[in-house]
Design a protein around this motif. Structure first.
Motif, PDB file in Angstrom:
ATOM      1  N   LEU A   1       0.835  -1.204   0.000  1.00 41.48           N
ATOM      2  CA  LEU A   1       0.000   0.000   0.000  1.00 41.48           C
ATOM      3  C   LEU A   1       0.868   1.251   0.000  1.00 41.48           C
ATOM      4  N   LEU A   2       1.856   1.273   0.884  1.00 45.03           N
ATOM      5  CA  LEU A   2       2.705   2.451   0.988  1.00 45.03           C
ATOM      6  C   LEU A   2       3.616   2.613  -0.226  1.00 45.03           C
ATOM      7  N   VAL A   3       4.077   1.495  -0.797  1.00 44.89           N
ATOM      8  CA  VAL A   3       4.883   1.558  -2.019  1.00 44.89           C
ATOM      9  C   VAL A   3       4.083   2.217  -3.138  1.00 44.89           C
ATOM     10  N   ILE A   4       2.825   1.806  -3.280  1.00 43.73           N
ATOM     11  CA  ILE A   4       1.975   2.392  -4.325  1.00 43.73           C
ATOM     12  C   ILE A   4       1.793   3.886  -4.095  1.00 43.73           C
ATOM     13  N   ALA A   5       1.524   4.273  -2.847  1.00 41.46           N
ATOM     14  CA  ALA A   5       1.295   5.689  -2.537  1.00 41.46           C
ATOM     15  C   ALA A   5       2.549   6.529  -2.775  1.00 41.46           C
ATOM     16  N   ALA A   6       3.668   6.081  -2.217  1.00 45.71           N
ATOM     17  CA  ALA A   6       4.913   6.842  -2.365  1.00 45.71           C
ATOM     18  C   ALA A   6       5.340   6.918  -3.823  1.00 45.71           C
ATOM     19  N   THR A   7       5.192   5.804  -4.540  1.00 47.72           N
ATOM     20  CA  THR A   7       5.586   5.776  -5.949  1.00 47.72           C
ATOM     21  C   THR A   7       4.721   6.692  -6.790  1.00 47.72           C
TER      22      THR A   7
ATOM     23  N   ILE B   1       4.043   7.963   8.036  1.00 48.84           N
ATOM     24  CA  ILE B   1       4.263   9.409   8.168  1.00 48.84           C
ATOM     25  C   ILE B   1       5.096   9.934   7.003  1.00 48.84           C
ATOM     26  N   SER B   2       6.064   9.139   6.578  1.00 51.56           N
ATOM     27  CA  SER B   2       6.901   9.538   5.447  1.00 51.56           C
ATOM     28  C   SER B   2       6.077   9.736   4.182  1.00 51.56           C
ATOM     29  N   VAL B   3       5.110   8.851   3.966  1.00 56.79           N
ATOM     30  CA  VAL B   3       4.237   8.976   2.789  1.00 56.79           C
ATOM     31  C   VAL B   3       3.390  10.239   2.883  1.00 56.79           C
ATOM     32  N   LEU B   4       2.986  10.599   4.093  1.00 59.94           N
ATOM     33  CA  LEU B   4       2.260  11.866   4.273  1.00 59.94           C
ATOM     34  C   LEU B   4       3.089  13.035   3.760  1.00 59.94           C
ATOM     35  N   PHE B   5       4.377  13.028   4.048  1.00 62.26           N
ATOM     36  CA  PHE B   5       5.257  14.102   3.608  1.00 62.26           C
ATOM     37  C   PHE B   5       5.405  14.107   2.087  1.00 62.26           C
ATOM     38  N   VAL B   6       5.414  12.929   1.473  1.00 64.53           N
ATOM     39  CA  VAL B   6       5.476  12.873   0.006  1.00 64.53           C
ATOM     40  C   VAL B   6       4.284  13.610  -0.579  1.00 64.53           C
ATOM     41  N   GLY B   7       3.090  13.262  -0.098  1.00 61.35           N
ATOM     42  CA  GLY B   7       1.881  13.905  -0.604  1.00 61.35           C
ATOM     43  C   GLY B   7       1.864  15.401  -0.363  1.00 61.35           C
ATOM     44  N   LEU B   8       2.289  15.821   0.834  1.00 62.32           N
ATOM     45  CA  LEU B   8       2.306  17.247   1.166  1.00 62.32           C
ATOM     46  C   LEU B   8       3.249  18.011   0.247  1.00 62.32           C
ATOM     47  N   GLY B   9       4.441  17.478   0.026  1.00 62.28           N
ATOM     48  CA  GLY B   9       5.412  18.158  -0.824  1.00 62.28           C
ATOM     49  C   GLY B   9       4.947  18.292  -2.256  1.00 62.28           C
ATOM     50  N   VAL B  10       4.340  17.232  -2.787  1.00 69.17           N
ATOM     51  CA  VAL B  10       3.840  17.268  -4.168  1.00 69.17           C
ATOM     52  C   VAL B  10       2.719  18.292  -4.290  1.00 69.17           C
TER      53      VAL B  10
ATOM     54  N   VAL C   1      12.030  14.454   1.774  1.00 69.85           N
ATOM     55  CA  VAL C   1      12.118  13.915   3.134  1.00 69.85           C
ATOM     56  C   VAL C   1      11.220  12.687   3.253  1.00 69.85           C
ATOM     57  N   GLY C   2       9.994  12.828   2.791  1.00 69.45           N
ATOM     58  CA  GLY C   2       9.058  11.719   2.866  1.00 69.45           C
ATOM     59  C   GLY C   2       9.488  10.535   2.028  1.00 69.45           C
ATOM     60  N   PHE C   3       9.877  10.782   0.796  1.00 67.83           N
ATOM     61  CA  PHE C   3      10.211   9.681  -0.111  1.00 67.83           C
ATOM     62  C   PHE C   3      11.440   8.907   0.354  1.00 67.83           C
ATOM     63  N   HIS C   4      12.485   9.610   0.751  1.00 68.95           N
ATOM     64  CA  HIS C   4      13.719   8.938   1.151  1.00 68.95           C
ATOM     65  C   HIS C   4      13.583   8.214   2.488  1.00 68.95           C
ATOM     66  N   TYR C   5      12.844   8.800   3.422  1.00 71.03           N
ATOM     67  CA  TYR C   5      12.653   8.111   4.693  1.00 71.03           C
ATOM     68  C   TYR C   5      11.779   6.876   4.513  1.00 71.03           C
ATOM     69  N   PHE C   6      10.817   6.943   3.605  1.00 72.16           N
ATOM     70  CA  PHE C   6      10.026   5.742   3.326  1.00 72.16           C
ATOM     71  C   PHE C   6      10.885   4.672   2.678  1.00 72.16           C
ATOM     72  N   GLU C   7      11.714   5.054   1.721  1.00 66.16           N
ATOM     73  CA  GLU C   7      12.576   4.071   1.060  1.00 66.16           C
ATOM     74  C   GLU C   7      13.467   3.352   2.072  1.00 66.16           C
ATOM     75  N   THR C   8      13.971   4.096   3.034  1.00 66.31           N
ATOM     76  CA  THR C   8      14.841   3.507   4.054  1.00 66.31           C
ATOM     77  C   THR C   8      14.088   2.499   4.911  1.00 66.31           C
ATOM     78  N   THR C   9      12.950   2.905   5.443  1.00 60.46           N
ATOM     79  CA  THR C   9      12.186   2.010   6.315  1.00 60.46           C
ATOM     80  C   THR C   9      11.590   0.848   5.543  1.00 60.46           C
ATOM     81  N   ASN C  10      11.234   1.053   4.293  1.00 61.22           N
ATOM     82  CA  ASN C  10      10.684  -0.026   3.477  1.00 61.22           C
ATOM     83  C   ASN C  10      11.704  -1.146   3.281  1.00 61.22           C
ATOM     84  N   LYS C  11      12.933  -0.781   2.935  1.00 57.59           N
ATOM     85  CA  LYS C  11      13.982  -1.795   2.768  1.00 57.59           C
ATOM     86  C   LYS C  11      14.234  -2.538   4.071  1.00 57.59           C
ATOM     87  N   SER C  12      14.286  -1.788   5.149  1.00 61.22           N
ATOM     88  CA  SER C  12      14.553  -2.389   6.449  1.00 61.22           C
ATOM     89  C   SER C  12      13.458  -3.375   6.842  1.00 61.22           C
TER      90      SER C  12
END
Length: 380
Positions: free
Chosen positions: A16-22, A79-88, A109-120
């Protein structure tokens, strides 16, 4: 394996979050160059400055280890995905050079922090055999999100302004992030992660490969599409079509990349990526045909999928409890060069547009040499 994965709540949550962030990031990427060039009127150097700013949060992704002291990792992802949406969304309100810097920083900030936590989270919750397939599925869903966003932008490009498109896409992504905040996907049986910064000598190759990957990737991300817009006059619709074609291919090829990693190992797969990227970058530098350059862009993106091997290499050789802090550190190292290269590359672009791509070819040669040192005998 696919049926078992679909029943996993963390798998569903991450998808879900991958789809949103992407969707948010792809919408921003598709619209950005045309807004920047056609309406704001910035030049190659200014693009480099903005892209460098975009990568600062990637470098600061290592601070995730401190945020995890007070925020649960899955919650930080939402929360990171929220920042992606806000920035866009805010990009539509600030169509100027400094406005683009500000809104790009928020989105990034949102996109990179999501990428980090997603991999982890992926490496923590899925086994060595399953994690490549989870990464591949994320790539496939990323492709679907990109295709859908490309088609959406193509459809609205004749109806809505660029500013309105940014606002609409951003609000939709923000809403998906809010929805994710109400999920509880965690498993109490997962091995607790080390808190704080983790830097270990035995992980040096993982760090080096991340550094080189970030340097190469930035040359592609910053200057390939910019060249298509500036040199070959690609429109918003043209870029949207390119992304759709690009991601259709990615959707079908991602599962085979995962199988390749499990069958042939990280060293061979990453070697293939770096070998062929040498010729891709040389093509960017010397080919003078817009269609052929667009073809190179697609090939480049396909080989980028191989980079999941850097993370699965760590999963096989690192300590399980070091995954979260090491993904943050690795992601930060990945973006050290990314903060600098867009500005330097933008300056070199003004001298000769071939120079950044020739540098990419050299970095690919260096990466090919280091990847031969990979050994993954440890199983968990």
């Amino acid at each position: 394996m696919t049926k078992d994965l679909k029943k996993n709540i963390m798998y569903q949550y991450l998808m879900l979050l991958v789809i949103a962030a992407t969707a948010g990031h792809q919408g921003w990427r598709t619209l950005f160059n045309n807004l920047a060039v056609d309406e704001v009127g910035i030049n190659g150097f200014q693009v480099g400055v903005i892209q460098s700013v975009r990568e600062i949060p990637g470098f600061l992704a290592l601070l995730v280890v401190y945020l995890l002291l007070v925020i649960k990792e899955h919650r930080l992802s939402a929360i990171s995905v929220l920042f992606v949406g806000l920035g866009v969304a805010l990009t539509g309100f600030f169509p100027s050079f400094y406005g683009l810097i500000f809104t790009t920083l928020i989105m990034s900030v949102g996109f990179h922090y999501f990428e980090t936590t997603n991999k982890s989270l992926t490496l923590q919750y899925f086994s060595i055999e399953k994690s490549p397939f989870v990464f591949a599925k994320q790539k496939s869903w990323t492709a679907i999100a990109n295709i859908s966003m490309g088609a959406f932008i193509y459809g609205i490009s004749h109806v809505l302004s660029l500013q309105s498109s940014f606002i609409l896409i951003g609000l939709a992504v923000f809403a998906m992030g809010v929805w994710a905040l109400f999920w509880k996907p965690t498993d109490k049986n997962i091995i607790p992660q080390n808190k704080g910064m983790v830097l270990r000598k035995k992980y040096w190759l993982f760090y080096v490969l991340n550094f080189l990957s970030g340097a190469r990737r930035q040359i592609f991300v910053v200057f390939a599409v910019f060249m298509l817009v500036e040199k070959y006059n690609y429109s918003v619709s043209d870029i949207a079509i390119l992304f759709v074609v690009n991601n259709i291919i990615t959707y079908f090829i991602s599962p085979y990349i995962a199988r390749g990693i499990n069958r042939f190992g990280e060293r061979k797969m990453l070697s293939a990526e770096y070998f062929f990227l040498i010729f891709v970058f040389m093509g960017y530098a010397y080919i003078e045909n817009g269609l052929l350059v667009a073809g190179l862009y697609v090939i480049d993106h396909v080989f980028f999928g191989f980079s999941m091997g850097i993370n699965t290499y760590f999963q096989k050789t690192g300590d399980q409890k070091d995954i979260a802090p090491s993904m943050a550190v690795g992601f930060g190292i990945n973006h050290i060069s990314a903060v600098v290269i867009p500005v330097i590359g933008g300056f070199l672009w003004m001298i000769n547009p071939q120079i950044p791509f020739l540098a990419g070819a050299i970095l690919s040669i260096v990466s090919l040499g280091f990847v031969q040192l990979i050994r993954t005998n440890k199983l968990k």
